[in-house]
Design an enzyme around this catalytic site. Structure first.
Site, short mmCIF file in Angstrom:
data_model
loop_
_atom_site.label_atom_id
_atom_site.label_comp_id
_atom_site.label_asym_id
_atom_site.label_seq_id
_atom_site.Cartn_x
_atom_site.Cartn_y
_atom_site.Cartn_z
N SER A 96 4.04 35.26 20.96
CA SER A 96 3.02 36.29 20.88
C SER A 96 3.27 37.22 19.70
CB SER A 96 2.96 37.10 22.17
OG SER A 96 2.46 36.33 23.23
N SER A 143 -12.29 40.11 27.92
CA SER A 143 -12.91 38.94 27.28
C SER A 143 -14.33 39.23 26.82
CB SER A 143 -12.92 37.76 28.26
OG SER A 143 -11.61 37.33 28.55
N ASP A 341 9.92 24.97 41.46
CA ASP A 341 10.05 24.41 42.79
C ASP A 341 11.23 23.44 42.87
OD1 ASP A 341 8.80 24.12 45.49
OD2 ASP A 341 8.53 22.04 44.84
N LEU A 343 13.89 23.48 41.13
CA LEU A 343 15.16 24.20 41.02
C LEU A 343 15.55 24.91 42.32
CD1 LEU A 343 14.79 23.57 38.00
CD2 LEU A 343 15.52 25.89 37.51
N GLU A 368 -6.55 36.28 25.36
CA GLU A 368 -7.28 35.48 24.36
C GLU A 368 -8.40 34.66 24.99
OE1 GLU A 368 -6.62 36.06 21.38
OE2 GLU A 368 -4.53 36.70 21.25
N THR A 370 -9.92 34.29 29.15
CA THR A 370 -9.35 33.73 30.36
C THR A 370 -9.72 32.25 30.50
OG1 THR A 370 -11.28 34.22 31.73
CG2 THR A 370 -9.64 35.97 31.49
N HIS A 371 -9.06 31.60 31.44
CA HIS A 371 -9.36 30.19 31.73
C HIS A 371 -10.84 30.02 32.06
CE1 HIS A 371 -8.28 26.13 33.17
NE2 HIS A 371 -9.17 26.35 34.13
#
Length: 388
Positions: A96, A143, A341, A343, A368, A370-371
């Site tokens: 970033s 957004s 999971d 681990l 940047e 959202t989905h």
């Protein structure tokens, strides 16, 4: 854990030229030897970015790496993508920092700035002697870029800016902030230097995600600028949106790095972890998870590589970047969760990295665009109907 050697199931290295491989290996070595040994203390103590590494990043040409001239490295876009991949293998906060510096600060100056602005800022930013930030997102306009409230009004020969920006990476570290504001002639960009009267940056505390990144809020109250501080080469939303396309391209590559780190950690751990008379890696459910990770990483690599070749050929469309950002971040987050999971209880401590990447990727999925926003961008493109 053994040294990281990469994930290349389909032998994609054969498709990279020498410059691209050198860029990747240089950053891979830097991340392994200089960044990863430091990350734990920055995460644990105060959630800070390791500023002592900024000069080295500048020396390696990591800032504005795919820009030409003014001290920039001038890499092609595939090499640049591989750089972002390796930086995010270290941490999303590291990628970033470089992404904001290059894609969101240097790119608009390079593309839309005056010659005086370019000569003043680009060499300093490329070397790391100066740090920049990108002031677009606002408390009530994330957004939805067009919903910004920050305004710049012309008063004689001056501009006066008022507004608030939030979730700004590097905000309090920045020597110069690219602030986007509404004007009577559309949205325009302004270079606001540190120390301007009426300008203040305050850090946002209490983050569970992107702990090794400085995130700030910018306050502008009657900040007076000259016309020389305005980016003269663009007006309207095309300016900030073109910057976001550059940054999203880097994210599409960077997410692969985070996914690789989690897959590699899970693979090594499960090979060594003894469970019921044998290694955890020898269990069916473990292998199903590892195969899913490898498959999704490989698909993401192919998507990013094609994107980079199209970008270098001048054939890239912003919706292609939306697809790659949406897909690669989504599967990287799934991979990080699956690795955590595998681990078990060890996965929740910072001696391991999968949970750190998992938490970081929750932010990367959000910023940047959202989905869901990228879903709607693609949906509109393929149907012709705007569903937002």
């Amino acid at each position: 854990m053994a040294e990281f050697t990469g994930v290349d199931f389909l032998q994609l290295d054969e498709l990279f030229d020498d410059e691209e491989q050198l860029a990747r290996e240089t950053v891979r070595d830097f991340v392994s030897k200089e960044f990863l040994p430091r990350i734990q203390e920055h995460i644990r103590l105060d959630g800070s970015f390791p500023m002592e590494l900024v000069p080295k990043l500048g020396e390696l040409g990591m800032f504005g790496a795919n820009l030409q001239g003014y001290g920039c490295a001038g890499m092609n876009n595939v090499a640049y993508g591989l750089v972002m991949q390796e930086l995010e293998r270290g941490d999303s906060g590291l990628r970033s920092f470089a992404s904001v510096q290059g894609s969101l600060v240097m790119y608009p100056i390079h593309s839309y700035g005056s010659e005086a602005q370019k000569e003043r800022w680009l060499p300093e930013l490329a070397s790391g002697n100066a740090v920049g930030c990108f002031g677009l997102t606002e408390p009530d306009a994330g957004s939805h870029v067009g919903g910004m409230l920050t305004r710049a009004e012309r008063r004689g020969d001056a501009w006066v800016l008022n507004g608030t920006k939030r979730w700004i990476t590097n905000g309090s570290l920045a020597d110069v902030s690219i602030v986007w504001a509404k004007t009577d002639d559309g949205v325009q960009g302004f270079l606001v230097e540190r120390g301007r009267p009426g300008f203040e940056a305050r850090d946002i505390k209490g983050k569970f995600s992107l702990r090794a990144s400085v995130t700030s809020e910018l306050f502008l109250q009657d900040v007076e600028l000259s016309d020389d501080d305005r980016l003269p080469g663009v007006r309207g939303l095309r300016g900030p949106l073109s910057c976001l396309t550059q940054a999203r391209y880097g994210i599409a590559w960077g997410a692969i790095g985070a996914a690789m780190a989690c897959y590699d950690e899970a693979l090594q751990y499960t090979r060594e972890r003894e469970v019921q008379g044998g290694p955890l890696a020898g269990k069916q459910l473990t292998q199903e998870k590892l195969v899913f990770m490898l498959t999704e990483i490989t698909k993401s690599q192919l998507l990013a590589l094609r994107l980079g070749r199209l970008k270098d050929a001048g054939k890239l469309h912003h919706t292609m970047v939306s697809m790659a950002k949406r897909n690669n971040v989504d599967v990287a987050l799934q991979i990080a969760r699956a690795a955590r999971d595998l681990l078990g209880a060890n996965g929740i401590v910072d001696d391991y990295q999968s949970m750190r990447h998992m938490l970081n990727l929750e932010t990367v999925r959000t910023y940047e665009g959202t989905h869901d926003v990228h879903t709607l961008i693609l949906g509109e493109h393929i149907t012709g109907f705007r569903a937002i």
